[in-house]
Motif scaffolding. Structure first.
Motif, PDB file in Angstrom:
ATOM      1  N   LYS A 119      -4.194  -1.217 -66.849  1.00  0.00           N
ATOM      2  CA  LYS A 119      -3.710   0.104 -66.444  1.00  0.00           C
ATOM      3  C   LYS A 119      -2.212   0.243 -66.717  1.00  0.00           C
ATOM      4  N   ILE A 120      -1.448  -0.796 -66.424  1.00  0.00           N
ATOM      5  CA  ILE A 120      -0.003  -0.771 -66.691  1.00  0.00           C
ATOM      6  C   ILE A 120       0.258  -0.607 -68.193  1.00  0.00           C
ATOM      7  N   LYS A 150       1.054   5.351 -73.183  1.00  0.00           N
ATOM      8  CA  LYS A 150       0.966   6.805 -73.103  1.00  0.00           C
ATOM      9  C   LYS A 150       2.365   7.427 -73.033  1.00  0.00           C
ATOM     10  N   ASP A 151       3.290   6.747 -72.358  1.00  0.00           N
ATOM     11  CA  ASP A 151       4.662   7.244 -72.262  1.00  0.00           C
ATOM     12  C   ASP A 151       5.375   7.236 -73.610  1.00  0.00           C
ATOM     13  N   ARG A 152       4.862   6.403 -74.543  1.00  0.00           N
ATOM     14  CA  ARG A 152       5.488   6.312 -75.858  1.00  0.00           C
ATOM     15  C   ARG A 152       5.010   7.425 -76.788  1.00  0.00           C
ATOM     16  N   THR A 194      -7.208  -0.119 -70.205  1.00  0.00           N
ATOM     17  CA  THR A 194      -6.104   0.732 -70.675  1.00  0.00           C
ATOM     18  C   THR A 194      -6.524   2.191 -70.809  1.00  0.00           C
ATOM     19  N   ARG A 207      -5.579  -4.314 -63.381  1.00  0.00           N
ATOM     20  CA  ARG A 207      -4.220  -3.869 -63.054  1.00  0.00           C
ATOM     21  C   ARG A 207      -3.318  -3.918 -64.291  1.00  0.00           C
ATOM     22  N   GLY A 213      -1.722   0.622 -70.496  1.00  0.00           N
ATOM     23  CA  GLY A 213      -2.116   1.951 -70.923  1.00  0.00           C
ATOM     24  C   GLY A 213      -1.086   3.002 -70.571  1.00  0.00           C
ATOM     25  N   SER A 214      -0.537   2.917 -69.363  1.00  0.00           N
ATOM     26  CA  SER A 214       0.480   3.883 -68.934  1.00  0.00           C
ATOM     27  C   SER A 214       1.738   3.775 -69.780  1.00  0.00           C
ATOM     28  N   MET A 215       2.143   2.551 -70.093  1.00  0.00           N
ATOM     29  CA  MET A 215       3.338   2.357 -70.903  1.00  0.00           C
ATOM     30  C   MET A 215       3.169   2.934 -72.308  1.00  0.00           C
TER      31      MET A 215
END
Length: 210
Positions: free
Chosen positions: A200-201, A207-209, A26, A197, A203-205
């Protein structure tokens, strides 16, 4: 914060390795908890939690429960024991009954990732964890399945036990050789790839929060 929980009775087993691989991928701060060696009892149905969504049974779960309540995401892994999620994993989720009273869901909206350690061709554990997460109004993001590591390979009797998985897979043996042992997590390239994979998904979700 991301909380990773391995419900395996083995502190350094494949379940824990899978959970940690996702956490590390993440790129975000996380905390990892192993239930191995901890005292986590099931719900006793006292309903004393109904007034404040706080479990009144005292054991090692209470601290873990508070970590679950505080986390933004939970990566939960459990192994297949006897054709279902192991008792430690089930007890951990059973106690989250205390988080679901009076239209208050303390885990609602938290992201959830499932790690199921199961036998090849089976997937008994994932549906159980998913059901607990959904009942807590969590959002299930992804699921990772890892091939299990049967206790029969290390119990000392597996080479000639007609009940166990060693004999089922290799026949009766004089001894179990290293090449016959099931692959550990890092020797399962597909699982390693998907752990990265999924991490990473997640972590990206998160970070968007922010």
């Amino acid at each position: 914060m991301i909380l990773g929980i391995s419900a395996s009775g083995r502190k350094d087993g494949v379940t824990g390795e899978g959970v940690k691989a996702i956490l590390e991928a993440t790129g975000l701060p996380y905390e990892y908890v192993s239930l191995a060696g901890k005292k986590v009892g099931g719900c006793i149905g006292c309903t004393l939690c109904a007034s404040d969504n706080t479990c009144k049974v005292r054991d090692d779960w209470n601290e873990i429960g508070e970590k679950m309540r505080a986390a933004d995401a939970i990566v939960f892994g459990a192994p297949n024991y006897f054709g279902r999620m192991n008792a430690l994993g089930h007890a951990c989720w059973e106690r989250t009954f205390s988080f679901r009273h009076r239209e208050i869901f303390n885990l609602a909206g938290k992201l959830g990732v499932i790690v199921s350690t199961d036998y090849r061709g089976s997937n008994f554990v994932k549906p159980e964890i998913e059901d607990f997460m959904l009942r807590n109004k969590m959002a299930v993001v992804e699921a990772l399945q890892i091939d299990g590591y049967s206790q029969c390979y290390t119990c000392g009797y597996g080479q000639n036990c007609g009940v166990g998985n060693v004999v089922r897979q290799h026949g009766f043996l004089d001894e179990i050789k290293s090449e016959q042992f099931p692959p550990h997590f890092k020797e399962q390239p597909e699982a390693v790839f998907h752990a990265g994979r999924i991490g990473k998904i997640l972590g990206s979700m998160l970070k968007d929060r922010e």
